[in-house]
Design a protein around this motif. Sequence first.
Motif, PDB file in Angstrom:
ATOM      1  N   ALA A  44       0.886  -1.186   0.094  1.00 54.23           N
ATOM      2  CA  ALA A  44       0.040   0.070   0.091  1.00 54.23           C
ATOM      3  C   ALA A  44       0.880   1.264   0.119  1.00 54.23           C
ATOM      4  CB  ALA A  44      -0.929  -0.004   1.220  1.00 54.23           C
ATOM      5  N   GLU A  45       1.875   1.457   0.937  1.00 50.07           N
ATOM      6  CA  GLU A  45       2.728   2.498   0.776  1.00 50.07           C
ATOM      7  C   GLU A  45       3.598   2.854  -0.359  1.00 50.07           C
ATOM      8  OE1 GLU A  45       6.640   2.241   3.147  1.00 50.07           O
ATOM      9  OE2 GLU A  45       5.839   0.385   3.557  1.00 50.07           O
ATOM     10  N   PHE A  54      -7.694   3.211 -11.221  1.00 48.23           N
ATOM     11  CA  PHE A  54      -6.627   2.775 -11.485  1.00 48.23           C
ATOM     12  C   PHE A  54      -6.180   1.480 -10.720  1.00 48.23           C
ATOM     13  CE2 PHE A  54      -1.881   2.425  -9.633  1.00 48.23           C
ATOM     14  CZ  PHE A  54      -1.276   2.286 -10.748  1.00 48.23           C
ATOM     15  N   LEU A  55      -6.614   1.355  -9.413  1.00 50.37           N
ATOM     16  CA  LEU A  55      -6.481   0.042  -8.709  1.00 50.37           C
ATOM     17  C   LEU A  55      -7.475  -0.850  -9.350  1.00 50.37           C
ATOM     18  CD1 LEU A  55      -6.805   1.664  -5.057  1.00 50.37           C
ATOM     19  CD2 LEU A  55      -4.754   0.922  -6.423  1.00 50.37           C
ATOM     20  N   ARG A  56      -8.695  -0.453  -9.619  1.00 49.96           N
ATOM     21  CA  ARG A  56      -9.480  -1.782 -10.352  1.00 49.96           C
ATOM     22  C   ARG A  56      -8.717  -2.270 -11.626  1.00 49.96           C
ATOM     23  NH1 ARG A  56     -13.840   1.558  -8.092  1.00 49.96           N
ATOM     24  NH2 ARG A  56     -13.792   2.926  -9.824  1.00 49.96           N
ATOM     25  N   SER A  57      -8.267  -1.449 -12.364  1.00 52.29           N
ATOM     26  CA  SER A  57      -7.418  -1.842 -13.549  1.00 52.29           C
ATOM     27  C   SER A  57      -6.417  -2.841 -13.117  1.00 52.29           C
ATOM     28  CB  SER A  57      -6.843  -0.642 -14.317  1.00 52.29           C
ATOM     29  OG  SER A  57      -7.771   0.281 -14.941  1.00 52.29           O
ATOM     30  N   LEU A  58      -5.822  -2.405 -12.234  1.00 54.08           N
ATOM     31  CA  LEU A  58      -4.694  -3.417 -11.763  1.00 54.08           C
ATOM     32  C   LEU A  58      -5.252  -4.700 -11.547  1.00 54.08           C
ATOM     33  CD1 LEU A  58      -2.271  -1.145  -9.279  1.00 54.08           C
ATOM     34  CD2 LEU A  58      -1.604  -2.217 -11.472  1.00 54.08           C
ATOM     35  N   THR A  59      -6.355  -4.804 -10.799  1.00 54.67           N
ATOM     36  CA  THR A  59      -7.050  -5.926 -10.373  1.00 54.67           C
ATOM     37  C   THR A  59      -7.465  -6.923 -11.650  1.00 54.67           C
ATOM     38  OG1 THR A  59      -7.826  -4.924  -8.184  1.00 54.67           O
ATOM     39  CG2 THR A  59      -8.932  -6.854  -9.127  1.00 54.67           C
ATOM     40  N   VAL A  60      -7.972  -5.798 -12.788  1.00 59.61           N
ATOM     41  CA  VAL A  60      -8.303  -6.732 -13.866  1.00 59.61           C
ATOM     42  C   VAL A  60      -6.956  -7.243 -14.481  1.00 59.61           C
ATOM     43  CG1 VAL A  60      -9.185  -6.230 -16.106  1.00 59.61           C
ATOM     44  CG2 VAL A  60     -10.287  -5.178 -14.309  1.00 59.61           C
ATOM     45  N   LEU A  61      -6.064  -6.558 -14.393  1.00 64.08           N
ATOM     46  CA  LEU A  61      -4.797  -7.259 -15.098  1.00 64.08           C
ATOM     47  C   LEU A  61      -4.396  -8.244 -14.299  1.00 64.08           C
ATOM     48  CD1 LEU A  61      -2.136  -7.184 -16.794  1.00 64.08           C
ATOM     49  CD2 LEU A  61      -1.156  -5.668 -15.367  1.00 64.08           C
ATOM     50  N   LYS A  62      -4.465  -8.407 -12.933  1.00 61.07           N
ATOM     51  CA  LYS A  62      -4.165  -9.523 -12.136  1.00 61.07           C
ATOM     52  C   LYS A  62      -4.944 -10.654 -12.388  1.00 61.07           C
ATOM     53  CE  LYS A  62      -3.675 -10.778  -7.140  1.00 61.07           C
ATOM     54  NZ  LYS A  62      -4.467 -11.619  -7.047  1.00 61.07           N
ATOM     55  N   TYR A 447       3.257 -10.985  -0.440  1.00 62.70           N
ATOM     56  CA  TYR A 447       2.672  -9.536  -0.755  1.00 62.70           C
ATOM     57  C   TYR A 447       1.219  -9.411  -0.344  1.00 62.70           C
ATOM     58  CZ  TYR A 447       6.891  -9.550  -3.793  1.00 62.70           C
ATOM     59  OH  TYR A 447       8.232  -9.586  -4.265  1.00 62.70           O
ATOM     60  N   THR A 448       1.170  -8.268   0.265  1.00 62.65           N
ATOM     61  CA  THR A 448      -0.093  -7.993   0.966  1.00 62.65           C
ATOM     62  C   THR A 448      -0.780  -6.884   0.026  1.00 62.65           C
ATOM     63  OG1 THR A 448       0.438  -8.424   3.289  1.00 62.65           O
ATOM     64  CG2 THR A 448      -1.790  -7.241   2.745  1.00 62.65           C
ATOM     65  N   GLN A 449      -1.589  -7.080  -0.753  1.00 63.53           N
ATOM     66  CA  GLN A 449      -2.478  -6.196  -1.622  1.00 63.53           C
ATOM     67  C   GLN A 449      -4.070  -6.126  -1.389  1.00 63.53           C
ATOM     68  OE1 GLN A 449      -0.599  -6.807  -5.771  1.00 63.53           O
ATOM     69  NE2 GLN A 449      -0.237  -8.827  -4.814  1.00 63.53           N
ATOM     70  N   GLU A 450      -4.168  -5.888   0.100  1.00 62.31           N
ATOM     71  CA  GLU A 450      -5.471  -5.643   0.170  1.00 62.31           C
ATOM     72  C   GLU A 450      -6.036  -4.199  -0.201  1.00 62.31           C
ATOM     73  OE1 GLU A 450      -7.451  -8.188   1.614  1.00 62.31           O
ATOM     74  OE2 GLU A 450      -5.856  -9.461   1.458  1.00 62.31           O
ATOM     75  N   HIS A 451      -5.405  -3.336  -0.376  1.00 60.67           N
ATOM     76  CA  HIS A 451      -5.637  -2.078  -0.973  1.00 60.67           C
ATOM     77  C   HIS A 451      -6.374  -2.144  -2.174  1.00 60.67           C
ATOM     78  CE1 HIS A 451      -1.829  -2.598  -2.348  1.00 60.67           C
ATOM     79  NE2 HIS A 451      -1.756  -1.356  -3.123  1.00 60.67           N
ATOM     80  N   ILE A 452      -5.983  -2.988  -3.159  1.00 63.61           N
ATOM     81  CA  ILE A 452      -6.523  -3.344  -4.529  1.00 63.61           C
ATOM     82  C   ILE A 452      -7.958  -4.195  -4.392  1.00 63.61           C
ATOM     83  CG2 ILE A 452      -5.878  -3.938  -6.535  1.00 63.61           C
ATOM     84  CD1 ILE A 452      -2.927  -3.471  -6.247  1.00 63.61           C
ATOM     85  N   THR A 454     -11.318  -5.916  -6.244  1.00 66.09           N
ATOM     86  CA  THR A 454     -11.945  -6.426  -7.493  1.00 66.09           C
ATOM     87  C   THR A 454     -13.275  -5.689  -7.645  1.00 66.09           C
ATOM     88  OG1 THR A 454     -13.232  -8.216  -6.382  1.00 66.09           O
ATOM     89  CG2 THR A 454     -11.094  -8.741  -6.954  1.00 66.09           C
ATOM     90  N   THR A 455     -13.786  -5.790  -9.017  1.00 62.61           N
ATOM     91  CA  THR A 455     -14.738  -4.993  -9.300  1.00 62.61           C
ATOM     92  C   THR A 455     -16.002  -5.292  -8.393  1.00 62.61           C
ATOM     93  OG1 THR A 455     -15.347  -6.344 -11.097  1.00 62.61           O
ATOM     94  CG2 THR A 455     -14.055  -4.519 -11.429  1.00 62.61           C
ATOM     95  N   ASP A 456     -16.121  -6.464  -7.956  1.00 65.96           N
ATOM     96  CA  ASP A 456     -17.344  -6.917  -7.195  1.00 65.96           C
ATOM     97  C   ASP A 456     -17.311  -6.676  -5.717  1.00 65.96           C
ATOM     98  OD1 ASP A 456     -15.431  -8.722  -6.313  1.00 65.96           O
ATOM     99  OD2 ASP A 456     -16.740 -10.411  -6.968  1.00 65.96           O
ATOM    100  N   GLY A 457     -15.945  -5.963  -5.431  1.00 63.85           N
ATOM    101  CA  GLY A 457     -16.064  -5.505  -4.186  1.00 63.85           C
ATOM    102  C   GLY A 457     -15.094  -6.161  -3.100  1.00 63.85           C
ATOM    103  N   SER A 458     -14.695  -7.199  -3.497  1.00 61.47           N
ATOM    104  CA  SER A 458     -14.119  -8.483  -2.764  1.00 61.47           C
ATOM    105  C   SER A 458     -12.453  -7.890  -2.932  1.00 61.47           C
ATOM    106  CB  SER A 458     -14.092  -9.691  -3.137  1.00 61.47           C
ATOM    107  OG  SER A 458     -13.722 -10.074  -4.475  1.00 61.47           O
ATOM    108  N   ALA A 459     -11.676  -8.269  -1.914  1.00 64.84           N
ATOM    109  CA  ALA A 459     -10.362  -8.261  -1.819  1.00 64.84           C
ATOM    110  C   ALA A 459      -9.437  -8.883  -2.799  1.00 64.84           C
ATOM    111  CB  ALA A 459      -9.590  -8.291  -0.362  1.00 64.84           C
ATOM    112  N   ALA A 460      -8.522  -8.278  -3.615  1.00 66.21           N
ATOM    113  CA  ALA A 460      -7.727  -8.985  -4.566  1.00 66.21           C
ATOM    114  C   ALA A 460      -6.642  -9.998  -3.913  1.00 66.21           C
ATOM    115  CB  ALA A 460      -6.916  -7.983  -5.453  1.00 66.21           C
TER     116      ALA A 460
END
Length: 460
Positions: A44-45, A54-62, A447-452, A454-460
């Motif tokens: 996150a930092e 932007f965060l949602r786009s990263l999640t789509v890529l993931k 790697y903790t990526q909880e700040h990103i 998914t589009t349905d609201g769940s953590a990535a």
Amino acid sequence: MSEEFAVDRFDYAHNLDKAGTYHKHRSPFWPPSSSYEISCLNFAEHTPDFGPDFLRSLTVLKSAVEAEWQKVKEIGIPARRRFNDPQPIADAMRAVGAHLPGEDDRRAVTLRAAAVQDGYNDETLRQLATLEEEFTVVSGQISTWYGKEVKGLPTAFACRRDASGQALVERALEDRGEVEGYLRGLHADLRLGDVPAFGATHLFHMAGEGNLHPKHIAYFLPEDEGVKYSPFKKTFYFGNTHRALLKNISAPLAARYVDTTTKFNPSDKLFDAIPVLGVLSHELGHCVHRPATDYKGLNAADRWASVVLQEVAADVFGIVILADVWAPKFGLAPADVIAYYLAECLRYVDRGLGHFPDSDGMLLQLSYFVQLGALFLDEENGPRLTGDSEAVLAGLRSLARVLADTLLADRADAAVSVHRNFGPAADAPLRALVAELRRLPARSVEYTQEHIHTTDGSAA
């Protein structure tokens, strides 16, 4: 428990026999182990604040990369290390790139997205080499661990420039002649080849194979994407990943098993510059050669030993360059460099033997020092590696000359002998240490990526 998940990570002969055959392995943990000790690195930092889209786009890529990873496990990798279904990944990259503020950043993502679809060409690589990126987004069939799978696997990462780390890199590389003169002092025939560009960065997103265990601290592009012998090369070094590994794995191992002149403490400012310079010097170590250097004979004789010894050479030449050439320039104590180096030796050995050429290579180096007398393995009060930092540095210079006269002299038989006499097959000098490490769980960083999200609201 199946045999696959009951592997002794230090059973060298068994593991070497199976090296490169784990292409169907799906567990996030490798080498296979019944338990792991996990530390966390929160991204996150380091994630830029470019808004929720932007965060949602990263999640789509993931999601797209991990879907491709699953497909590769089911049906394999297409020809030329291309994706089975490149379009969703290329589209996701363009969506991420649209949020980046810099023109060079957006152009680089556009070029890499096109390469995902159509493959790299020299013009694309040439253009990428001219761009000054603040934020970098990469997707590809990127190399994983050599003993796990010899081909690349779907991975995506995003990182941002580390300004302070990059300043250290640029200062270290100002005087190439200084390094070349030092190498000639070690051996009159040593040369320094072209050094790839080096980007010091902080990682803020990882997906696919690269998000599994253990973690890579750098990727070497485009070679790790399957493009060999390109004149346009760049190393992307992840300083925050490396720091997490040093803090949570290297330092505790060194505190427990090493007793030399200086204690390794990655939180001490004395060690601030050493990790990035250590990885940079390792890259220079890969470029050290003699006019006769050609690994074809050694590759034919023993491919695993060839890769191990090339990693040993990068380690050894890199650390002596850092300790003897760069340390005075940066006001660093050579003893601190050696403390860092020995801690890293233990971290790599702790990953296991016969799985990773670089881990086998680190054990070879420790074994050389013990057999040479530069280190002593105290079994009564440990086991602990004890000794003087200057003696270890002298041992490194000695091993550098051995490598110059064997590996780099294109003497395949002599190089194989070095591997046989000091590598994992000659386990007696470090047997007590390996037995102690065997009792402990494997270690890794998550790697903790909880700040990103998914589009349905769940953590990535």
